[in-house]
Design a protein around this motif. Sequence first.
Motif, short mmCIF file in Angstrom:
data_model
loop_
_atom_site.label_atom_id
_atom_site.label_comp_id
_atom_site.label_asym_id
_atom_site.label_seq_id
_atom_site.Cartn_x
_atom_site.Cartn_y
_atom_site.Cartn_z
N ASN A 66 84.42 80.88 55.85
CA ASN A 66 84.10 80.97 57.21
C ASN A 66 84.37 82.38 57.51
N THR A 67 85.95 82.59 57.17
CA THR A 67 86.25 83.69 57.58
C THR A 67 85.77 85.25 56.99
N GLY A 68 85.33 86.12 57.47
CA GLY A 68 84.94 87.22 57.39
C GLY A 68 83.37 87.74 56.97
N SER A 69 83.64 89.01 55.96
CA SER A 69 81.84 89.30 55.10
C SER A 69 82.98 89.24 53.83
N VAL A 70 81.62 89.06 52.94
CA VAL A 70 81.07 89.11 51.75
C VAL A 70 82.44 90.14 51.58
N GLY A 71 82.72 90.94 51.74
CA GLY A 71 83.78 91.78 51.27
C GLY A 71 84.59 91.50 51.02
N HIS A 72 85.81 90.44 52.13
CA HIS A 72 86.57 89.56 51.82
C HIS A 72 86.96 88.72 51.10
N HIS A 73 86.07 88.61 50.13
CA HIS A 73 85.97 87.11 49.01
C HIS A 73 85.63 87.51 47.66
N LEU A 74 85.91 88.39 47.10
CA LEU A 74 85.51 88.87 46.02
C LEU A 74 86.71 88.69 45.32
N GLY A 75 87.83 88.74 45.74
CA GLY A 75 88.64 88.17 44.54
C GLY A 75 88.04 86.74 44.23
N PHE A 76 87.94 85.66 44.80
CA PHE A 76 87.18 84.38 44.33
C PHE A 76 86.45 83.85 43.42
N CYS A 77 86.00 85.38 42.88
CA CYS A 77 84.43 85.16 42.20
C CYS A 77 84.10 86.01 40.90
N VAL A 78 84.90 87.80 40.99
CA VAL A 78 84.95 89.01 40.53
C VAL A 78 84.47 88.47 38.80
N TRP A 79 86.21 87.93 38.90
CA TRP A 79 86.95 87.04 37.38
C TRP A 79 85.88 86.73 36.42
N LEU A 80 84.10 85.61 37.16
CA LEU A 80 83.17 85.58 36.49
C LEU A 80 82.17 86.43 35.49
N ALA A 81 82.81 87.15 36.93
CA ALA A 81 81.58 88.48 35.62
C ALA A 81 82.25 89.17 33.84
N GLU A 82 83.37 89.26 35.26
CA GLU A 82 84.59 89.83 33.26
C GLU A 82 84.28 88.56 31.88
N ALA A 83 83.80 86.96 33.08
CA ALA A 83 84.17 85.96 31.87
C ALA A 83 82.64 86.23 31.51
N GLY A 84 82.18 86.52 31.07
CA GLY A 84 80.37 86.85 30.64
C GLY A 84 79.60 86.60 31.36
N TYR A 85 79.65 86.01 33.27
CA TYR A 85 78.97 85.84 33.71
C TYR A 85 78.30 86.80 34.53
N ASN A 86 76.90 86.26 35.09
CA ASN A 86 76.14 87.34 36.08
C ASN A 86 76.67 86.77 37.64
N VAL A 87 76.86 87.58 38.93
CA VAL A 87 77.15 86.46 40.06
C VAL A 87 76.09 87.28 40.95
N LEU A 88 75.55 86.45 41.74
CA LEU A 88 75.50 86.84 43.58
C LEU A 88 76.25 86.34 44.41
N LEU A 89 77.06 86.97 44.99
CA LEU A 89 77.32 86.95 46.10
C LEU A 89 76.01 86.80 47.41
N TYR A 90 76.84 86.66 48.42
CA TYR A 90 75.47 86.82 49.63
C TYR A 90 76.54 86.57 50.69
N ASP A 91 75.95 87.47 52.23
CA ASP A 91 76.42 86.61 53.05
C ASP A 91 75.61 86.03 54.37
N TYR A 92 76.02 84.71 54.76
CA TYR A 92 74.57 83.93 55.80
C TYR A 92 74.35 84.60 56.31
N ARG A 93 73.95 84.05 57.81
CA ARG A 93 72.83 84.77 58.78
C ARG A 93 74.25 84.28 59.64
N GLY A 94 74.64 86.48 60.28
CA GLY A 94 75.40 86.21 61.39
C GLY A 94 76.66 86.73 60.77
N PHE A 95 77.22 87.25 59.70
CA PHE A 95 77.33 87.29 58.25
C PHE A 95 77.68 88.65 58.24
#
Length: 306
Positions: free
Chosen positions: A111-140
């Motif tokens: 709930n804090t910041g925009s999507v660019g603040h949260h890359l560390g939570f998921c980019v490693w999944l792309a390195e493990a062979g998964y596509n990743v869609l990450l996005y901002d909710y309304r207002g973010f």
Amino acid sequence: MSIRLIGLSLAAAGIATAQDPATADSIRELLNDPNSDVAKLAKQYAGKSGGNQLFYFPTRDEPATPRMWGLKYESVDFKSADGTALHGWFIPAKSKTPQTAKGTVVFSHGNTGSVGHHLGFCVWLAEAGYNVLLYDYRGFGKSGGSVDRRGMIDDVKAAFAYVRKRPDIDPEKLISYGHSLGGAQSVTALGESPVKGLRAIVIDGAFASYQAMARIIGGQLGASLVTDELSPRDFVKKLTPTPLLVVHGTRDEIVPVSQGKQLYEAAGEPKTLFEVKAGRHGTALSNDNGAYRKKMIEWLDGVMKG
């Protein structure tokens, strides 16, 4: 004096006096007194459910992009059910084409910041062979509109609707992964509207109840300003039979581990719990050189092959 300022002032006072037990007790007593002057002022400004907005701390900045992590990505735009414009990034699985990826993860951030603040939570999944869609909710970030509980849950659904329409991915190999607020909103969204092709759901540091979290942070005063509608504890049972992985650190300083365990206990089978010793709100999966990241990937790989 706004309700947000009241809340932040009380929080600041609590932090400043944390080492003074007598003062801390006084603050707790104030927060738990529904008839105090502060409580009356807060209710006057906020109304019965005005505190709902206190859960969200959006920003419009872009502190980082996937390129800064050495990953290719595509900026994407799609709309929520009510027409609100949403923005995100699609990261193809590293060393694979999107079509040959193990699956596609839809990541819903906290709930804090925009999507660019949260890359560390998921980019490693792309390195493990998964596509990743990450996005901002309304207002973010670059998404339109303003924060709203109902609308943001619909935004989770919109992200899945968008990714299912992409011609370059397998729509029968979808995964939901949400951290903190993102985990809570995903549980409700998917419980309300099951997604065809969803193979696994992961929540990390998620809470079970909005009112419970408000009470933890702001005592009875906080709980009195927040509604519990659309809380994930009322929807987690509906996720069955999709496999659910609940991740929670035992030292989570924001969302107590008891909240994650409550969701786990309320969920139907199949379900798995990773209770991460010494894990904090943002480190449960990164502690010990990513030991639980590896466990999560192993769990996902197993589910996707099953």
